[in-house]
Write a protein that holds these residues in place. Sequence first.
Motif, PDB file in Angstrom:
ATOM      1  N   SER A   1       0.778  -1.142   0.023  1.00 20.26           N
ATOM      2  CA  SER A   1       0.138  -0.085  -0.043  1.00 20.26           C
ATOM      3  C   SER A   1       0.742   1.306  -0.171  1.00 20.26           C
ATOM      4  O   SER A   1       2.003   1.399   0.436  1.00 20.26           O
ATOM      5  CB  SER A   1      -1.025   0.009   1.146  1.00 20.26           C
ATOM      6  OG  SER A   1      -1.817   1.093   1.278  1.00 20.26           O
ATOM      7  N   GLY A   2       0.392   2.433  -0.709  1.00 23.94           N
ATOM      8  CA  GLY A   2       1.185   3.721  -0.830  1.00 23.94           C
ATOM      9  C   GLY A   2       0.607   4.486   0.240  1.00 23.94           C
ATOM     10  O   GLY A   2      -0.559   4.516   0.288  1.00 23.94           O
ATOM     11  N   SER A   3       1.270   5.368   0.713  1.00 28.46           N
ATOM     12  CA  SER A   3       1.259   6.334   1.785  1.00 28.46           C
ATOM     13  C   SER A   3       0.656   6.060   3.182  1.00 28.46           C
ATOM     14  O   SER A   3       1.373   6.531   4.127  1.00 28.46           O
ATOM     15  CB  SER A   3       0.148   7.263   1.003  1.00 28.46           C
ATOM     16  OG  SER A   3       0.600   7.848   0.062  1.00 28.46           O
ATOM     17  N   PHE A   4      -0.311   5.053   3.272  1.00 28.41           N
ATOM     18  CA  PHE A   4      -0.781   4.672   4.573  1.00 28.41           C
ATOM     19  C   PHE A   4      -1.077   3.166   4.465  1.00 28.41           C
ATOM     20  O   PHE A   4      -1.564   2.887   2.964  1.00 28.41           O
ATOM     21  CB  PHE A   4      -1.462   5.514   5.187  1.00 28.41           C
ATOM     22  CG  PHE A   4      -2.759   5.771   4.505  1.00 28.41           C
ATOM     23  CD1 PHE A   4      -3.965   5.106   4.604  1.00 28.41           C
ATOM     24  CD2 PHE A   4      -2.975   6.662   3.441  1.00 28.41           C
ATOM     25  CE1 PHE A   4      -5.073   5.242   4.017  1.00 28.41           C
ATOM     26  CE2 PHE A   4      -4.147   7.131   2.856  1.00 28.41           C
ATOM     27  CZ  PHE A   4      -5.217   6.287   3.093  1.00 28.41           C
ATOM     28  N   PRO A   5      -1.276   2.370   5.375  1.00 23.12           N
ATOM     29  CA  PRO A   5      -1.795   1.114   5.056  1.00 23.12           C
ATOM     30  C   PRO A   5      -3.120   1.192   4.810  1.00 23.12           C
ATOM     31  O   PRO A   5      -3.968   2.019   5.091  1.00 23.12           O
ATOM     32  CB  PRO A   5      -1.717   0.359   6.640  1.00 23.12           C
ATOM     33  CG  PRO A   5      -0.542   1.151   7.246  1.00 23.12           C
ATOM     34  CD  PRO A   5      -0.939   2.562   6.772  1.00 23.12           C
ATOM     35  N   SER A   6      -3.581   0.145   3.837  1.00 22.07           N
ATOM     36  CA  SER A   6      -4.973  -0.135   3.326  1.00 22.07           C
ATOM     37  C   SER A   6      -5.767  -1.044   4.439  1.00 22.07           C
ATOM     38  O   SER A   6      -4.889  -1.757   5.299  1.00 22.07           O
ATOM     39  CB  SER A   6      -4.967  -0.440   2.148  1.00 22.07           C
ATOM     40  OG  SER A   6      -4.768  -1.875   2.013  1.00 22.07           O
TER      41      SER A   6
ATOM     42  N   LEU B   1      13.477   7.481   3.459  1.00 25.00           N
ATOM     43  CA  LEU B   1      13.103   7.659   4.978  1.00 25.00           C
ATOM     44  C   LEU B   1      11.807   8.486   5.056  1.00 25.00           C
ATOM     45  O   LEU B   1      11.393   8.733   6.070  1.00 25.00           O
ATOM     46  CB  LEU B   1      14.362   8.558   5.474  1.00 25.00           C
ATOM     47  CG  LEU B   1      15.478   7.898   5.594  1.00 25.00           C
ATOM     48  CD1 LEU B   1      16.492   8.900   6.335  1.00 25.00           C
ATOM     49  CD2 LEU B   1      15.567   6.670   6.329  1.00 25.00           C
ATOM     50  N   HIS B   2      10.488   8.352   4.155  1.00 25.23           N
ATOM     51  CA  HIS B   2       9.446   8.523   4.579  1.00 25.23           C
ATOM     52  C   HIS B   2       8.930   7.448   5.265  1.00 25.23           C
ATOM     53  O   HIS B   2       9.280   6.249   5.152  1.00 25.23           O
ATOM     54  CB  HIS B   2       8.551   8.821   3.062  1.00 25.23           C
ATOM     55  CG  HIS B   2       8.828   9.915   2.571  1.00 25.23           C
ATOM     56  ND1 HIS B   2       8.466  10.277   1.360  1.00 25.23           N
ATOM     57  CD2 HIS B   2       9.139  11.197   3.269  1.00 25.23           C
ATOM     58  CE1 HIS B   2       8.868  11.492   1.064  1.00 25.23           C
ATOM     59  NE2 HIS B   2       9.286  12.262   2.143  1.00 25.23           N
ATOM     60  N   ALA B   3       7.883   7.792   6.223  1.00 23.86           N
ATOM     61  CA  ALA B   3       7.370   6.668   6.979  1.00 23.86           C
ATOM     62  C   ALA B   3       6.812   5.402   6.540  1.00 23.86           C
ATOM     63  O   ALA B   3       6.886   4.228   6.894  1.00 23.86           O
ATOM     64  CB  ALA B   3       6.111   7.377   7.935  1.00 23.86           C
ATOM     65  N   ASP B   4       6.198   5.531   5.208  1.00 24.15           N
ATOM     66  CA  ASP B   4       5.402   4.524   4.652  1.00 24.15           C
ATOM     67  C   ASP B   4       6.619   3.529   4.100  1.00 24.15           C
ATOM     68  O   ASP B   4       6.228   2.617   3.528  1.00 24.15           O
ATOM     69  CB  ASP B   4       4.521   4.717   3.728  1.00 24.15           C
ATOM     70  CG  ASP B   4       5.182   5.406   2.602  1.00 24.15           C
ATOM     71  OD1 ASP B   4       5.972   6.543   2.709  1.00 24.15           O
ATOM     72  OD2 ASP B   4       4.470   5.339   1.549  1.00 24.15           O
ATOM     73  N   HIS B   5       7.625   3.777   4.328  1.00 23.74           N
ATOM     74  CA  HIS B   5       8.890   2.763   3.726  1.00 23.74           C
ATOM     75  C   HIS B   5      10.015   2.565   4.924  1.00 23.74           C
ATOM     76  O   HIS B   5      10.558   1.685   4.705  1.00 23.74           O
ATOM     77  CB  HIS B   5       9.656   3.639   2.707  1.00 23.74           C
ATOM     78  CG  HIS B   5       8.737   3.641   1.553  1.00 23.74           C
ATOM     79  ND1 HIS B   5       9.025   2.898   0.327  1.00 23.74           N
ATOM     80  CD2 HIS B   5       7.723   4.634   1.079  1.00 23.74           C
ATOM     81  CE1 HIS B   5       8.094   3.164  -0.598  1.00 23.74           C
ATOM     82  NE2 HIS B   5       7.395   4.292  -0.194  1.00 23.74           N
TER      83      HIS B   5
ATOM     84  N   LEU C   1       3.071  -3.541 -10.601  1.00 22.07           N
ATOM     85  CA  LEU C   1       2.645  -2.150 -10.099  1.00 22.07           C
ATOM     86  C   LEU C   1       2.417  -2.190  -8.637  1.00 22.07           C
ATOM     87  O   LEU C   1       1.714  -3.182  -8.170  1.00 22.07           O
ATOM     88  CB  LEU C   1       1.514  -1.723 -10.664  1.00 22.07           C
ATOM     89  CG  LEU C   1       1.438  -1.383 -12.160  1.00 22.07           C
ATOM     90  CD1 LEU C   1      -0.041  -0.700 -12.571  1.00 22.07           C
ATOM     91  CD2 LEU C   1       2.673  -0.499 -12.803  1.00 22.07           C
ATOM     92  N   THR C   2       3.145  -1.334  -7.897  1.00 26.59           N
ATOM     93  CA  THR C   2       3.122  -1.386  -6.229  1.00 26.59           C
ATOM     94  C   THR C   2       2.864  -0.067  -5.699  1.00 26.59           C
ATOM     95  O   THR C   2       2.873   1.022  -6.595  1.00 26.59           O
ATOM     96  CB  THR C   2       4.189  -1.968  -5.790  1.00 26.59           C
ATOM     97  OG1 THR C   2       4.003  -2.297  -4.419  1.00 26.59           O
ATOM     98  CG2 THR C   2       5.532  -1.298  -5.845  1.00 26.59           C
ATOM     99  N   HIS C   3       2.779   0.255  -4.598  1.00 27.79           N
ATOM    100  CA  HIS C   3       2.822   1.380  -3.770  1.00 27.79           C
ATOM    101  C   HIS C   3       1.375   2.269  -4.288  1.00 27.79           C
ATOM    102  O   HIS C   3       1.558   3.475  -4.472  1.00 27.79           O
ATOM    103  CB  HIS C   3       3.834   2.294  -3.969  1.00 27.79           C
ATOM    104  CG  HIS C   3       4.099   3.481  -2.997  1.00 27.79           C
ATOM    105  ND1 HIS C   3       3.623   4.804  -3.449  1.00 27.79           N
ATOM    106  CD2 HIS C   3       4.790   3.386  -1.951  1.00 27.79           C
ATOM    107  CE1 HIS C   3       3.911   5.551  -2.308  1.00 27.79           C
ATOM    108  NE2 HIS C   3       4.453   4.903  -1.391  1.00 27.79           N
ATOM    109  N   ILE C   4       0.358   1.638  -4.521  1.00 25.11           N
ATOM    110  CA  ILE C   4      -0.844   2.340  -4.858  1.00 25.11           C
ATOM    111  C   ILE C   4      -1.625   2.736  -3.695  1.00 25.11           C
ATOM    112  O   ILE C   4      -2.002   1.656  -3.013  1.00 25.11           O
ATOM    113  CB  ILE C   4      -1.657   1.387  -5.812  1.00 25.11           C
ATOM    114  CG1 ILE C   4      -0.894   1.104  -7.222  1.00 25.11           C
ATOM    115  CG2 ILE C   4      -3.062   1.965  -6.322  1.00 25.11           C
ATOM    116  CD1 ILE C   4      -1.538   0.045  -8.025  1.00 25.11           C
TER     117      ILE C   4
END
Length: 250
Positions: free
Chosen positions: A9-14, A60-64, A215-218
């Motif tokens: 998941s991108g940006s935050f967990p789904s 170093l963004h939190a979602d990674h 494709l990932t990080h959607i």
Amino acid sequence: MKLTVVGCSGSFPSAGSACSSYLVEADGFRLLLDMGNGALGELQRHVGLYDLDAIFLSHLHADHCIDMCAYFVVRYYRHDGGRPAPIPVHGPEGTEQRLTTAHADTPSEHAMSEVFDFHTLKPGSFEIGPFSVRTEKVCHPVDTFAIRIEHGGRSLAYSGDTGTCEALDELAEGVDLFLCEASFVHGKEDIPDLHLNGREAGETAARAGVGRLVLTHIPPWTDADRNLADARTVFHGPAEVAVPGAVYEV
């Protein structure tokens, strides 16, 4: 090589997936690419807590990277068997300081380095266990690295987070599997040097001549089926959307 999608998941967990985290295995060696929100829990479905051999943090963004703080607790305060030897962690400059700040209450300012052996990423080629890897800086607001991994005549590439850039095209050239972010929607979001949309991911895969596109990080608010359809308009090889637990033999 074996690639397992731990979280995508991108940006935050789904509701159905942790954030970015991908396990690459060969010859008994386990390399984890990123450890975003929720990844540590999901990782335990695939390997034991102390079975990783090295970690790569694209940026170093939190979602990674934020679950590295929880993984610090796992390794520093190991309740049985004693503290394990420091595990190699390859990340951008300032990784140790960023994780220490995020954790906020480590026993000392250098406690992270007691369980993580930090290596600063720079563009170039080197070895991680049995893997020959190459990293290149890509287009994102913070220092971000894509990675190409080769073993036994096979290859895969992971984009990290990025806008379109020549460095990514070159890194992914001819790989058997291309794990590529597709956060944005073609015709909707247009922010340079931040993320790719599905069509741009497909165009990158086509220019690079990759064998398979995943494709990932959607993000949860983005229609993954639309991004996949957009990618397929320009990339005519096998293409699909990453899902948690998916396994690829590369």
